[in-house]
Design a protein around this motif. Structure first.
Motif, PDB file in Angstrom:
ATOM      1  N   SER A   1       0.824  -1.207   0.000  1.00  0.00           N
ATOM      2  CA  SER A   1       0.000   0.000   0.000  1.00  0.00           C
ATOM      3  C   SER A   1       0.857   1.255   0.000  1.00  0.00           C
ATOM      4  O   SER A   1       0.534   2.241  -0.665  1.00  0.00           O
ATOM      5  CB  SER A   1      -0.920   0.008   1.228  1.00  0.00           C
ATOM      6  N   LEU A   2       1.940   1.191   0.751  1.00  0.00           N
ATOM      7  CA  LEU A   2       2.827   2.351   0.825  1.00  0.00           C
ATOM      8  C   LEU A   2       3.380   2.697  -0.553  1.00  0.00           C
ATOM      9  O   LEU A   2       3.415   3.864  -0.956  1.00  0.00           O
ATOM     10  CB  LEU A   2       3.966   2.060   1.800  1.00  0.00           C
ATOM     11  N   GLY A   3       3.792   1.675  -1.301  1.00  0.00           N
ATOM     12  CA  GLY A   3       4.280   1.931  -2.651  1.00  0.00           C
ATOM     13  C   GLY A   3       3.208   2.532  -3.539  1.00  0.00           C
ATOM     14  O   GLY A   3       3.480   3.438  -4.338  1.00  0.00           O
ATOM     15  N   ALA A   4       1.973   2.053  -3.379  1.00  0.00           N
ATOM     16  CA  ALA A   4       0.882   2.555  -4.231  1.00  0.00           C
ATOM     17  C   ALA A   4       0.585   4.017  -3.953  1.00  0.00           C
ATOM     18  O   ALA A   4       0.420   4.811  -4.887  1.00  0.00           O
ATOM     19  CB  ALA A   4      -0.370   1.709  -3.994  1.00  0.00           C
ATOM     20  N   VAL A   5       0.509   4.407  -2.677  1.00  0.00           N
ATOM     21  CA  VAL A   5       0.174   5.806  -2.380  1.00  0.00           C
ATOM     22  C   VAL A   5       1.321   6.730  -2.742  1.00  0.00           C
ATOM     23  O   VAL A   5       1.101   7.892  -3.109  1.00  0.00           O
ATOM     24  CB  VAL A   5      -0.239   5.983  -0.896  1.00  0.00           C
ATOM     25  N   ARG A   6       2.554   6.240  -2.651  1.00  0.00           N
ATOM     26  CA  ARG A   6       3.674   7.070  -3.086  1.00  0.00           C
ATOM     27  C   ARG A   6       3.612   7.321  -4.590  1.00  0.00           C
ATOM     28  O   ARG A   6       3.867   8.430  -5.050  1.00  0.00           O
ATOM     29  CB  ARG A   6       4.995   6.392  -2.709  1.00  0.00           C
ATOM     30  N   ARG A   7       3.288   6.280  -5.344  1.00  0.00           N
ATOM     31  CA  ARG A   7       3.165   6.462  -6.798  1.00  0.00           C
ATOM     32  C   ARG A   7       2.039   7.423  -7.143  1.00  0.00           C
ATOM     33  O   ARG A   7       2.114   8.162  -8.126  1.00  0.00           O
ATOM     34  CB  ARG A   7       2.944   5.101  -7.471  1.00  0.00           C
ATOM     35  N   ALA A   8       0.994   7.413  -6.317  1.00  0.00           N
ATOM     36  CA  ALA A   8      -0.140   8.304  -6.567  1.00  0.00           C
ATOM     37  C   ALA A   8       0.129   9.732  -6.091  1.00  0.00           C
ATOM     38  O   ALA A   8      -0.646  10.636  -6.394  1.00  0.00           O
ATOM     39  CB  ALA A   8      -1.388   7.762  -5.869  1.00  0.00           C
ATOM     40  N   GLY A   9       1.206   9.936  -5.340  1.00  0.00           N
ATOM     41  CA  GLY A   9       1.530  11.276  -4.845  1.00  0.00           C
ATOM     42  C   GLY A   9       0.659  11.730  -3.702  1.00  0.00           C
ATOM     43  O   GLY A   9       0.562  12.929  -3.427  1.00  0.00           O
ATOM     44  N   ASP A  10       0.022  10.779  -2.990  1.00  0.00           N
ATOM     45  CA  ASP A  10      -0.864  11.128  -1.868  1.00  0.00           C
ATOM     46  C   ASP A  10      -0.043  11.111  -0.588  1.00  0.00           C
ATOM     47  O   ASP A  10       0.148  10.077   0.053  1.00  0.00           O
ATOM     48  CB  ASP A  10      -2.017  10.123  -1.786  1.00  0.00           C
ATOM     49  N   ARG A  11       0.449  12.293  -0.189  1.00  0.00           N
ATOM     50  CA  ARG A  11       1.324  12.361   0.980  1.00  0.00           C
ATOM     51  C   ARG A  11       0.585  12.105   2.284  1.00  0.00           C
ATOM     52  O   ARG A  11       1.162  11.593   3.246  1.00  0.00           O
ATOM     53  CB  ARG A  11       2.014  13.729   1.017  1.00  0.00           C
ATOM     54  N   THR A  12      -0.698  12.459   2.334  1.00  0.00           N
ATOM     55  CA  THR A  12      -1.479  12.199   3.543  1.00  0.00           C
ATOM     56  C   THR A  12      -1.604  10.700   3.767  1.00  0.00           C
ATOM     57  O   THR A  12      -1.337  10.194   4.871  1.00  0.00           O
ATOM     58  CB  THR A  12      -2.875  12.829   3.413  1.00  0.00           C
ATOM     59  N   ALA A  13      -2.023   9.966   2.732  1.00  0.00           N
ATOM     60  CA  ALA A  13      -2.143   8.511   2.853  1.00  0.00           C
ATOM     61  C   ALA A  13      -0.784   7.873   3.119  1.00  0.00           C
ATOM     62  O   ALA A  13      -0.682   6.887   3.862  1.00  0.00           O
ATOM     63  CB  ALA A  13      -2.761   7.933   1.582  1.00  0.00           C
ATOM     64  N   GLU A  14       0.278   8.432   2.548  1.00  0.00           N
ATOM     65  CA  GLU A  14       1.618   7.901   2.785  1.00  0.00           C
ATOM     66  C   GLU A  14       1.996   8.021   4.258  1.00  0.00           C
ATOM     67  O   GLU A  14       2.544   7.086   4.851  1.00  0.00           O
ATOM     68  CB  GLU A  14       2.642   8.642   1.921  1.00  0.00           C
ATOM     69  N   ALA A  15       1.693   9.170   4.858  1.00  0.00           N
ATOM     70  CA  ALA A  15       2.020   9.366   6.276  1.00  0.00           C
ATOM     71  C   ALA A  15       1.276   8.358   7.145  1.00  0.00           C
ATOM     72  O   ALA A  15       1.842   7.773   8.081  1.00  0.00           O
ATOM     73  CB  ALA A  15       1.679  10.794   6.698  1.00  0.00           C
ATOM     74  N   TYR A  16      -0.013   8.137   6.847  1.00  0.00           N
ATOM     75  CA  TYR A  16      -0.787   7.173   7.630  1.00  0.00           C
ATOM     76  C   TYR A  16      -0.239   5.753   7.434  1.00  0.00           C
ATOM     77  O   TYR A  16      -0.137   4.976   8.392  1.00  0.00           O
ATOM     78  CB  TYR A  16      -2.257   7.221   7.222  1.00  0.00           C
ATOM     79  N   ALA A  17       0.102   5.403   6.197  1.00  0.00           N
ATOM     80  CA  ALA A  17       0.631   4.062   5.929  1.00  0.00           C
ATOM     81  C   ALA A  17       1.959   3.840   6.642  1.00  0.00           C
ATOM     82  O   ALA A  17       2.233   2.750   7.165  1.00  0.00           O
ATOM     83  CB  ALA A  17       0.786   3.853   4.424  1.00  0.00           C
ATOM     84  N   LEU A  18       2.799   4.855   6.668  1.00  0.00           N
ATOM     85  CA  LEU A  18       4.081   4.749   7.380  1.00  0.00           C
ATOM     86  C   LEU A  18       3.857   4.504   8.873  1.00  0.00           C
ATOM     87  O   LEU A  18       4.545   3.682   9.496  1.00  0.00           O
ATOM     88  CB  LEU A  18       4.893   6.034   7.178  1.00  0.00           C
ATOM     89  N   THR A  19       2.895   5.209   9.448  1.00  0.00           N
ATOM     90  CA  THR A  19       2.603   5.044  10.866  1.00  0.00           C
ATOM     91  C   THR A  19       2.094   3.639  11.159  1.00  0.00           C
ATOM     92  O   THR A  19       2.507   2.996  12.138  1.00  0.00           O
ATOM     93  CB  THR A  19       1.564   6.086  11.317  1.00  0.00           C
ATOM     94  N   ASP A  20       1.185   3.140  10.311  1.00  0.00           N
ATOM     95  CA  ASP A  20       0.650   1.795  10.514  1.00  0.00           C
ATOM     96  C   ASP A  20       1.740   0.739  10.348  1.00  0.00           C
ATOM     97  O   ASP A  20       1.818  -0.218  11.125  1.00  0.00           O
ATOM     98  CB  ASP A  20      -0.484   1.533   9.514  1.00  0.00           C
ATOM     99  N   LEU A  21       2.580   0.907   9.341  1.00  0.00           N
ATOM    100  CA  LEU A  21       3.667  -0.046   9.124  1.00  0.00           C
ATOM    101  C   LEU A  21       4.632  -0.046  10.306  1.00  0.00           C
ATOM    102  O   LEU A  21       5.109  -1.112  10.736  1.00  0.00           O
ATOM    103  CB  LEU A  21       4.402   0.305   7.834  1.00  0.00           C
ATOM    104  N   ALA A  22       4.915   1.142  10.847  1.00  0.00           N
ATOM    105  CA  ALA A  22       5.814   1.222  12.001  1.00  0.00           C
ATOM    106  C   ALA A  22       5.243   0.464  13.195  1.00  0.00           C
ATOM    107  O   ALA A  22       5.982  -0.205  13.940  1.00  0.00           O
ATOM    108  CB  ALA A  22       6.053   2.683  12.371  1.00  0.00           C
ATOM    109  N   ALA A  23       3.927   0.552  13.400  1.00  0.00           N
ATOM    110  CA  ALA A  23       3.306  -0.150  14.525  1.00  0.00           C
ATOM    111  C   ALA A  23       3.488  -1.654  14.383  1.00  0.00           C
ATOM    112  O   ALA A  23       3.794  -2.369  15.367  1.00  0.00           O
ATOM    113  CB  ALA A  23       1.827   0.201  14.606  1.00  0.00           C
ATOM    114  N   VAL A  24       3.314  -2.178  13.165  1.00  0.00           N
ATOM    115  CA  VAL A  24       3.485  -3.615  12.940  1.00  0.00           C
ATOM    116  C   VAL A  24       4.950  -4.009  13.096  1.00  0.00           C
ATOM    117  O   VAL A  24       5.279  -5.023  13.729  1.00  0.00           O
ATOM    118  CB  VAL A  24       2.958  -3.987  11.533  1.00  0.00           C
ATOM    119  N   GLN A  25       5.845  -3.215  12.531  1.00  0.00           N
ATOM    120  CA  GLN A  25       7.275  -3.530  12.635  1.00  0.00           C
ATOM    121  C   GLN A  25       7.741  -3.503  14.086  1.00  0.00           C
ATOM    122  O   GLN A  25       8.586  -4.310  14.489  1.00  0.00           O
ATOM    123  CB  GLN A  25       8.086  -2.550  11.797  1.00  0.00           C
ATOM    124  N   ALA A  26       7.203  -2.590  14.870  1.00  0.00           N
ATOM    125  CA  ALA A  26       7.567  -2.546  16.288  1.00  0.00           C
ATOM    126  C   ALA A  26       7.150  -3.839  16.999  1.00  0.00           C
ATOM    127  O   ALA A  26       7.902  -4.386  17.818  1.00  0.00           O
ATOM    128  CB  ALA A  26       6.922  -1.338  16.960  1.00  0.00           C
TER     129      ALA A  26
END
Length: 968
Positions: free
Chosen positions: A837-862
């Motif tokens: 999902s992170l790759g998809a929103v980056r390709r779409a240029g949606d920085r808001t969705a990218e920020a949310y995806a990064l936060t969610d991914l960080a929670a799982v990685q933690a």
């Protein structure tokens, strides 16, 4: 016959100045590879790999031979150029100096070995001047892409080298605007940041230099988890103590004694301020060129009316007059004066008299006088200052015939003929930098500037930082010494009133309106009309398309007329084909439009502009780049349209802008645009548009952390949707209102609104809405300690999203499930889906969705124990939230980062992050994040062995959690 080849832009070949036909893109790729490797053989396999990458066709070798054959024919006429087959492969024989890439590299090598900074600066400037665009523009293969990145890095290194050289030469003022733009583009480059800090310091902006250091320190910590290096820290310490070692070295001995010669320069300007960069640029022109190059004889100083050209020319003339032992000649040609311009014959007569020619000996005709003038100057070393020239014809007869004299011409026009025909060097004069504008005011009106710093800055802005206008405004302030500067600024706030007030006692050379009119009256009628209508444009700049729409002309004609206005210094050409005017010129243009254009014509012009903007912004996806470039102008147009009756245009344009800005644009700008839409929709009684705009505005307030204001805005939208009987639209507003209560910590109200939204979505058959409401209800359950119920709701939502094929939302729900204690097995799947999902929103240029995806991914990685990766994701998310202005999400991400850092054993930084979260959460009223921040500070304090420091935070967290009835 000459040949030139280029890769620093499009791949091109020019033979005797004419472009050679290089064929299609793949064929130009072949030439691009050979030009990079000029003089070295390239094997067939290498060529195929570099031209086709992983997508090699079946008959690639045959196609390659065909391309090479055509390229041979294309360059066959060029002397010394040959494409031939060698045992090692194909080789392009060409003089490296004929290829822009190799010439660029040779010039940089010479510059880095130069004996003087002046020579180095010239060499680097020449090297950078070879660049036309990105390398291999329009071509894209993996090898070319990698080479493009390499070459861009070389260019950046060259730019940094030039910055160092120019700083050593004392040209910090000239360099600062470019440094500021470069720092914004490269926020983590320490060398660049150091150059910007030094330039700011030398421009008298010590506090700004300190802030620049703090900014990169924060960025390095957020992005890389590191501190600035030793060199940057040392520079910062020197700046803080104002070390003399940071001053520009001053060279040179005592000036030579001047002889009794003509000295016609006017008196130096009182309180002259700034212009260090321009003065340094003029100083550089005194250096004799090397080789067989003839000495420079003409310098053109151009810029808009009132910008201080004459003052600078006179100041520089006094500064360097000892370099011209035979004297200085001066004439004000009054090329734009309301009076009759000075006749060339009269100017020549004055010069001849000053040179000692007796009256009876002065020839009667202009040509004869010009000949005698050149004869008198032969062998003399003189400075000739031709002030306020309006045309090349007015200047040409006054040029000496000897290289021993230097002519300095000032003009509002760019006088391209002076450059093309007479080899003039142009120095463009821009508005005063703000510190210099304030320094000028301080010299003129004294301590009032420091007593009212904000008002002084506003006064400088009101005068567009024009020296002429600043001096006139200072006279006003001096005459009204008992009136605070803030009141004077308020009077200057209205543009038309500003023009009336800036009137220096009727002196036509000091009154701003008259000064501008002198330039305007010399315009052709069509260009004058464009100038007037540009004054109606609500934004600060316009591209050719907007100007064409505003004026009702074809783009080509608009571009031509803008060129006329640019040469007259009535508009300024900027980056990306944009044109603008400073405030006073815009006010003057608008005044002319009101006085000379009928109202129906003015209205029609703005109708065309608004229609143009609506058409261009109609598809937010395809128009993304255009909207991003036009953002500030479109916001201004929306505000203007809401205030002046373009209601439909405003609502539709604001709607397009909202969707663009909501995907990562600045929230504050989105608020301005959307509030204008609310006002416009209210004015027309369009309740549907008003409700939609209010719903959007509520979302923006919520993201800013203005939670109570968001709730009130949502309620207004709900009232309207109830009147319109629109349950589907009401469902979204109810859901969003629930999220406001969620942030405020009122979970009972949040759950009530989420349930109501679920019912509305169910009635409407909206499965995506139902799934979203279930997720929200599950979040409330989880926060209140009912993990089983939360898992059930998340599972139901996941089934709905799977049925809809919404993989982005699936990934989010998977991450929520994976964070529950009873679902650890889903971590790997959640991480994989989130990364996709992170790759998809980056390709779409949606920085808001990218920020949310990064936060969610960080929670799982933690939870997976990948703490370093989680911290890196959260730092990236924080940068995005801060750029966007999403303060509520920023507080949450700060707490998340603090927890990860504490778990990784980095207690000190964890405390910093939780402290930042606490300050932000308390400010916006997010009680849960406030409690988390206290909890995190307690944990970090305990980890650092500070048990006493942890105790008050534990108590605060428990109190808030108990009040929220949250189980931790």
């Amino acid at each position: 016959m000459t040949a030139e080849f280029g890769v620093l832009g499009t791949v091109e070949a020019r033979i005797d100045g004419r472009s050679a036909d290089l064929g299609h893109a793949r064929q130009r790729c072949v030439l691009g590879v050979l030009l990079v490797e000029a003089g070295r053989p390239v094997t067939v396999d290498q060529l195929i790999d570099r031209v086709w990458g992983a997508h090699v066709p079946q008959r690639a070798a045959g196609a390659l031979y065909s391309y090479l054959s055509r390229l041979r024919r294309a360059v066959a006429a060029a002397p010394g150029v040959e494409i031939r087959r060698d045992p090692g492969g194909y080789l392009l024989t060409v003089d490296p100096q004929a290829v822009d890439l190799h010439r660029f590299r040779d010039l940089m090598t010479s510059a880095r070995a130069a004996e003087s900074d002046r020579v180095a600066a010239d060499l680097i400037t020449e090297a950078l001047g070879l660049w036309r665009a990105e390398p291999f523009a329009g071509l894209d293969t993996p090898w070319l892409g990698a080479m493009r990145r390499t070459l861009l890095a070389e260019r950046f290194a060259a730019e940094l080298d030039r910055n160092d050289v120019l700083l050593r030469l004392g040209r910090h003022g000239e360099l600062l605007p470019a440094l500021s733009a470069a720092v914004a583009e490269h926020p983590l480059d320490e060398r660049l940041a150091g150059q910007a800090m030094l330039a700011l310091y030398r421009c008298g902006r010590q506090a700004d230099a300190d802030e620049q250091y703090r900014r990169i320190r924060r960025s390095l910590a957020d992005e890389l988890g590191s501190d600035p290096g030793v060199a940057l820290r040392a520079l910062h310490e020197q700046i803080l103590v104002a070390s003399p070692s940071l001053d520009v070295a001053v060279a040179g001995g005592p000036p030579a004694t001047a002889t009794l010669v003509p000295a016609q320069l006017p008196a130096d300007v009182r309180a002259f301020t700034g212009r260090t960069g321009e003065l340094a640029a003029l100083d550089r022109l005194l250096v004799a060129p090397g080789g067989d190059e003839p000495p420079l004889t003409v310098v053109l100083l151009s810029g808009t009316a009132g910008v201080g050209k004459s003052a600078l020319a006179i100041r520089w003339g006094h500064r360097v007059r000892d370099s011209f032992p035979d004297g200085q000649l001066y004439v004000n040609l009054r090329g734009y004066d309301a009076e009759q311009p000075v006749a060339v014959a009269d100017a020549l007569a004055g010069f001849l008299t000053a040179l000692g020619v007796r009256g009876p000996e002065i020839p009667p005709g202009t040509d004869e006088r010009a000949g005698r003038y050149r004869s008198e100057l032969t062998g003399r070393r003189m400075l000739v200052l031709l002030d306020n020239a309006s045309s090349v014809e007015q200047v040409r007869p006054l040029l000496p015939g000897t290289g021993s004299c230097l002519v300095l011409v000032t003009s509002r026009d760019s006088l391209p003929g002076m450059v093309a025909v007479h080899g003039a060097e142009r120095v463009n004069l821009d508005l005063l930098p703000l510190p210099d504008a304030l320094a000028l005011l301080r010299k003129l009106i004294g301590v009032r500037v420091d007593a009212e710093p904000a008002a002084a800055e506003a006064l400088a802005a009101a005068c567009a930082r024009l020296p002429l206008a600043l001096r006139i405004a200072a006279e006003l302030a001096a005459e009204r010494a008992d009136v605070p500067l803030a009141e004077l600024v308020a009077e200057l706030g209205d543009y038309r009133g500003r023009l009336d007030l800036l009137d220096a006692g009727g002196d036509p050379r000091a009154e701003v309106r008259a000064v501008f009119s002198w330039s305007y009256q010399n315009l052709p009628a069509a260009a004058a009309r464009v100038f007037r209508l540009l004054g109606l444009h609500p934004g600060e700049s316009a591209d050719v398309g907007a100007v064409a729409a505003l004026t009702g002309t074809a783009p080509g004609e608009a571009r031509r007329l803008l060129g006329v206005l640019t040469r007259a210094s009535l508009v300024q050409a900027g980056r990306g084909g944009r044109y603008g005017m400073h405030d006073l010129l815009r006010a003057y243009a608008a005044e002319l439009a009101v006085g000379q254009e009928p109202e129906v014509e003015r209205r029609a012009a703005l109708d065309r502009l608004f229609d143009h903007c609506l058409a261009a912004a109609g598809d937010p996806d395809s128009a993304r780049d255009w909207i991003e470039a036009e953002r500030s102008n479109l916001a201004a147009i929306c505000v203007y349209g809401a205030a002046h009756g373009w209601y439909r245009h405003t609502v539709e344009l604001a709607d397009s802008l909202f969707h663009h800005l909501d995907a990562g644009g600045p929230v504050a700008e989105a608020v301005t645009v959307t509030a204008a839409a609310v006002s416009a929709a209210s004015a027309t009684g369009d309740r549907a548009a008003q409700a939609r705009s209010l719903s959007q505005l509520g979302r923006l307030h919520r993201r800013q952390g203005r939670l109570h204001e968001a709730a009130a805005t949502y309620r207004r939208a709900l009232d309207l949707y109830a009147q319109l009987s629109s349950p589907a639209a009401s469902a979204l507003v109810v859901r969003n209102l629930g999220s406001v209560y969620w942030r405020l910590g009122d979970y009972r109200e949040a759950a009530s609104h989420y349930r109501q939204a679920w019912e509305l979505y169910t009635d409407a058959g909206d499965k995506a809405g139902q799934a979203d409401a279930l997720v929200r209800l599950g979040l409330v359950d989880g926060r209140l300690g009912d993990q089983v119920r939360a898992a059930e709701r998340f599972g139901s939502a996941l089934e709905l999203y799977a049925g809809l094929g919404d993989r982005f939302s699936e990934a989010y729900v998977l991450s929520l499930l994976a964070r529950l204690p009873q679902h650890p097995a889903g971590l790997d799947r959640a991480a994989a889906e989130l990364e996709r999902s992170l790759g998809a929103v980056r390709r779409a240029g949606d920085r808001t969705a990218e920020a949310y995806a990064l936060t969610d991914l960080a929670a799982v990685q933690a939870r997976q124990g990948r703490l370093g990766e989680a911290a890196a994701q959260l730092r990236r998310a924080l940068v995005l939230h801060q750029r966007i202005g999403d303060r509520a999400s920023e507080a949450e991400a700060l707490n998340d980062l603090g927890q990860v850092l504490c778990a990784a054993g980095e207690a000190a930084e964890a405390r910093v992050r939780h402290g930042q979260a606490l300050e932000l959460a308390e400010e916006i009223g997010d009680r849960y994040e406030t409690a988390r921040a206290h909890d995190g500070l307690a944990a970090a304090s305990r980890a650092a062995g500070d048990l006493a420091g942890a105790r008050p935070h534990v108590e605060q967290a428990r109190r808030i959690y108990a009040d929220l009835r949250v189980h931790q």
